[in-house]
Write a protein that holds these residues in place. Structure first.
Motif, PDB file in Angstrom:
ATOM      1  N   TYR A 297      12.258 -38.253 -78.266  1.00 54.51           N
ATOM      2  CA  TYR A 297      11.848 -37.578 -79.497  1.00 54.51           C
ATOM      3  C   TYR A 297      12.929 -37.703 -80.567  1.00 54.51           C
ATOM      4  CZ  TYR A 297      11.218 -33.542 -82.603  1.00 54.51           C
ATOM      5  OH  TYR A 297      11.106 -32.733 -83.690  1.00 54.51           O
ATOM      6  N   GLY A 298      14.163 -37.480 -80.197  1.00 56.96           N
ATOM      7  CA  GLY A 298      15.273 -37.563 -81.144  1.00 56.96           C
ATOM      8  C   GLY A 298      15.454 -38.948 -81.724  1.00 56.96           C
ATOM      9  N   VAL A 299      15.269 -39.949 -80.894  1.00 57.72           N
ATOM     10  CA  VAL A 299      15.406 -41.334 -81.368  1.00 57.72           C
ATOM     11  C   VAL A 299      14.298 -41.651 -82.365  1.00 57.72           C
ATOM     12  CG1 VAL A 299      15.394 -43.761 -80.672  1.00 57.72           C
ATOM     13  CG2 VAL A 299      16.561 -42.056 -79.249  1.00 57.72           C
ATOM     14  N   ARG A 300      13.061 -41.254 -82.056  1.00 57.56           N
ATOM     15  CA  ARG A 300      11.951 -41.498 -82.978  1.00 57.56           C
ATOM     16  C   ARG A 300      12.153 -40.768 -84.303  1.00 57.56           C
ATOM     17  NH1 ARG A 300       8.986 -41.152 -78.235  1.00 57.56           N
ATOM     18  NH2 ARG A 300       8.453 -38.971 -78.612  1.00 57.56           N
ATOM     19  N   VAL A 301      12.558 -39.511 -84.236  1.00 55.35           N
ATOM     20  CA  VAL A 301      12.781 -38.741 -85.463  1.00 55.35           C
ATOM     21  C   VAL A 301      13.916 -39.353 -86.276  1.00 55.35           C
ATOM     22  CG1 VAL A 301      13.529 -36.499 -86.376  1.00 55.35           C
ATOM     23  CG2 VAL A 301      11.798 -36.596 -84.576  1.00 55.35           C
ATOM     24  N   ALA A 302      14.959 -39.821 -85.617  1.00 57.27           N
ATOM     25  CA  ALA A 302      16.081 -40.441 -86.338  1.00 57.27           C
ATOM     26  C   ALA A 302      15.626 -41.700 -87.074  1.00 57.27           C
ATOM     27  CB  ALA A 302      17.211 -40.770 -85.364  1.00 57.27           C
ATOM     28  N   TRP A 303      14.817 -42.526 -86.415  1.00 65.14           N
ATOM     29  CA  TRP A 303      14.321 -43.734 -87.086  1.00 65.14           C
ATOM     30  C   TRP A 303      13.412 -43.392 -88.263  1.00 65.14           C
ATOM     31  CZ3 TRP A 303      16.563 -48.123 -87.036  1.00 65.14           C
ATOM     32  CH2 TRP A 303      17.204 -48.600 -85.901  1.00 65.14           C
ATOM     33  N   VAL A 304      12.579 -42.372 -88.090  1.00 67.56           N
ATOM     34  CA  VAL A 304      11.681 -41.972 -89.177  1.00 67.56           C
ATOM     35  C   VAL A 304      12.476 -41.338 -90.316  1.00 67.56           C
ATOM     36  CG1 VAL A 304       9.760 -40.445 -89.780  1.00 67.56           C
ATOM     37  CG2 VAL A 304       9.653 -41.807 -87.695  1.00 67.56           C
ATOM     38  N   ALA A 305      13.509 -40.576 -89.995  1.00 66.61           N
ATOM     39  CA  ALA A 305      14.367 -40.004 -91.039  1.00 66.61           C
ATOM     40  C   ALA A 305      15.050 -41.120 -91.826  1.00 66.61           C
ATOM     41  CB  ALA A 305      15.401 -39.073 -90.423  1.00 66.61           C
ATOM     42  N   LEU A 306      15.471 -42.149 -91.138  1.00 66.30           N
ATOM     43  CA  LEU A 306      16.080 -43.300 -91.816  1.00 66.30           C
ATOM     44  C   LEU A 306      15.055 -44.006 -92.702  1.00 66.30           C
ATOM     45  CD1 LEU A 306      18.844 -44.613 -91.891  1.00 66.30           C
ATOM     46  CD2 LEU A 306      18.123 -46.086 -90.022  1.00 66.30           C
ATOM     47  N   ALA A 307      13.830 -44.114 -92.224  1.00 69.25           N
ATOM     48  CA  ALA A 307      12.762 -44.702 -93.051  1.00 69.25           C
ATOM     49  C   ALA A 307      12.489 -43.828 -94.269  1.00 69.25           C
ATOM     50  CB  ALA A 307      11.487 -44.873 -92.228  1.00 69.25           C
ATOM     51  N   GLY A 308      12.502 -42.524 -94.091  1.00 68.81           N
ATOM     52  CA  GLY A 308      12.329 -41.613 -95.219  1.00 68.81           C
ATOM     53  C   GLY A 308      13.437 -41.761 -96.237  1.00 68.81           C
ATOM     54  N   TYR A 309      14.666 -41.922 -95.754  1.00 67.59           N
ATOM     55  CA  TYR A 309      15.816 -42.138 -96.635  1.00 67.59           C
ATOM     56  C   TYR A 309      15.608 -43.379 -97.497  1.00 67.59           C
ATOM     57  CZ  TYR A 309      20.755 -42.807 -97.938  1.00 67.59           C
ATOM     58  OH  TYR A 309      21.920 -42.969 -98.631  1.00 67.59           O
ATOM     59  N   VAL A 310      15.232 -44.476 -96.838  1.00 67.75           N
ATOM     60  CA  VAL A 310      15.104 -45.759 -97.544  1.00 67.75           C
ATOM     61  C   VAL A 310      13.858 -45.798 -98.431  1.00 67.75           C
ATOM     62  CG1 VAL A 310      14.762 -48.241 -97.230  1.00 67.75           C
ATOM     63  CG2 VAL A 310      16.409 -47.033 -95.809  1.00 67.75           C
ATOM     64  N   VAL A 311      12.714 -45.435 -97.883  1.00 64.86           N
ATOM     65  CA  VAL A 311      11.453 -45.574 -98.610  1.00 64.86           C
ATOM     66  C   VAL A 311      11.274 -44.490 -99.665  1.00 64.86           C
ATOM     67  CG1 VAL A 311       8.940 -45.577 -98.368  1.00 64.86           C
ATOM     68  CG2 VAL A 311      10.355 -46.766 -96.685  1.00 64.86           C
ATOM     69  N   ALA A 312      11.453 -43.221 -99.269  1.00 62.46           N
ATOM     70  CA  ALA A 312      11.202 -42.122-100.206  1.00 62.46           C
ATOM     71  C   ALA A 312      12.438 -41.720-100.988  1.00 62.46           C
ATOM     72  CB  ALA A 312      10.651 -40.915 -99.449  1.00 62.46           C
ATOM     73  N   GLY A 313      13.607 -41.774-100.359  1.00 63.41           N
ATOM     74  CA  GLY A 313      14.824 -41.356-101.044  1.00 63.41           C
ATOM     75  C   GLY A 313      15.344 -42.374-102.035  1.00 63.41           C
ATOM     76  N   VAL A 314      15.376 -43.640-101.621  1.00 59.88           N
ATOM     77  CA  VAL A 314      15.893 -44.716-102.477  1.00 59.88           C
ATOM     78  C   VAL A 314      14.753 -45.507-103.107  1.00 59.88           C
ATOM     79  CG1 VAL A 314      17.287 -46.817-102.530  1.00 59.88           C
ATOM     80  CG2 VAL A 314      17.998 -44.905-101.092  1.00 59.88           C
ATOM     81  N   GLY A 315      13.758 -45.842-102.314  1.00 59.01           N
ATOM     82  CA  GLY A 315      12.674 -46.714-102.776  1.00 59.01           C
ATOM     83  C   GLY A 315      11.930 -46.209-103.987  1.00 59.01           C
TER      84      GLY A 315
END
Length: 143
Positions: free
Chosen positions: A87-105
């Motif tokens: 669960y933690g690994v999946r959430v970490a990858w999704v948080a990173l995707a959120g950072y890149v796509v929604a935060g920066v993108g």
């Protein structure tokens, strides 16, 4: 520039779609925090000129974090997996995707853009901005 609420809402929609049944309050909090982080570079701009939309909007930071996350997740004694399971690994990858796509993108689609390769290459980039719609800068304003 999109508001912080829009950044977070977009990231949470992304997280809900990617995590499915694993999307819970904890995952939402982690993804929201990762998405808000890039905009904290506004405080760096108090010390370093032009650091807003540059210092934490760089893709070098999530690239480094992705490398570390990939490395840790592959290890038999993974710290993240040992502490939070898969669960933690999946959430970490999704948080990173959120950072890149929604935060920066999302900021790349504004007239002011973002600086995705800062500090290696100091150039603001905007995607899909029509010519003549960019806000005036100090050098282009007429008296």
């Amino acid at each position: 520039m999109p508001s912080t609420v829009l950044h977070v809402a977009f990231a949470l929609l992304l997280a809900a779609g990617l995590l499915g049944s694993d999307f819970d309050r904890r995952a939402a909090a982690v993804v929201a925090a990762a998405t808000v982080f890039p905009d904290l570079d506004v405080f760096v701009a108090l010390v370093v000129e032009s650091a807003h939309r540059a210092a934490f909007h760089t893709l070098l930071l999530p690239g480094t974090l992705a490398t570390l996350l990939w490395w840790d997740a592959r290890r038999p004694e993974s710290w993240l997996r040992g502490r939070y399971d898969d669960y933690g690994v999946r959430v970490a990858w999704v948080a990173l995707a959120g950072y890149v796509v929604a935060g920066v993108g999302l900021d790349l689609f504004t007239a002011l853009g973002a600086n995705p390769l800062y500090p290696l290459y100091d150039q603001f980039v905007e995607i899909g901005v029509a010519p003549g719609t960019r806000p005036p800068t100090a050098s282009t304003r007429r008296s």
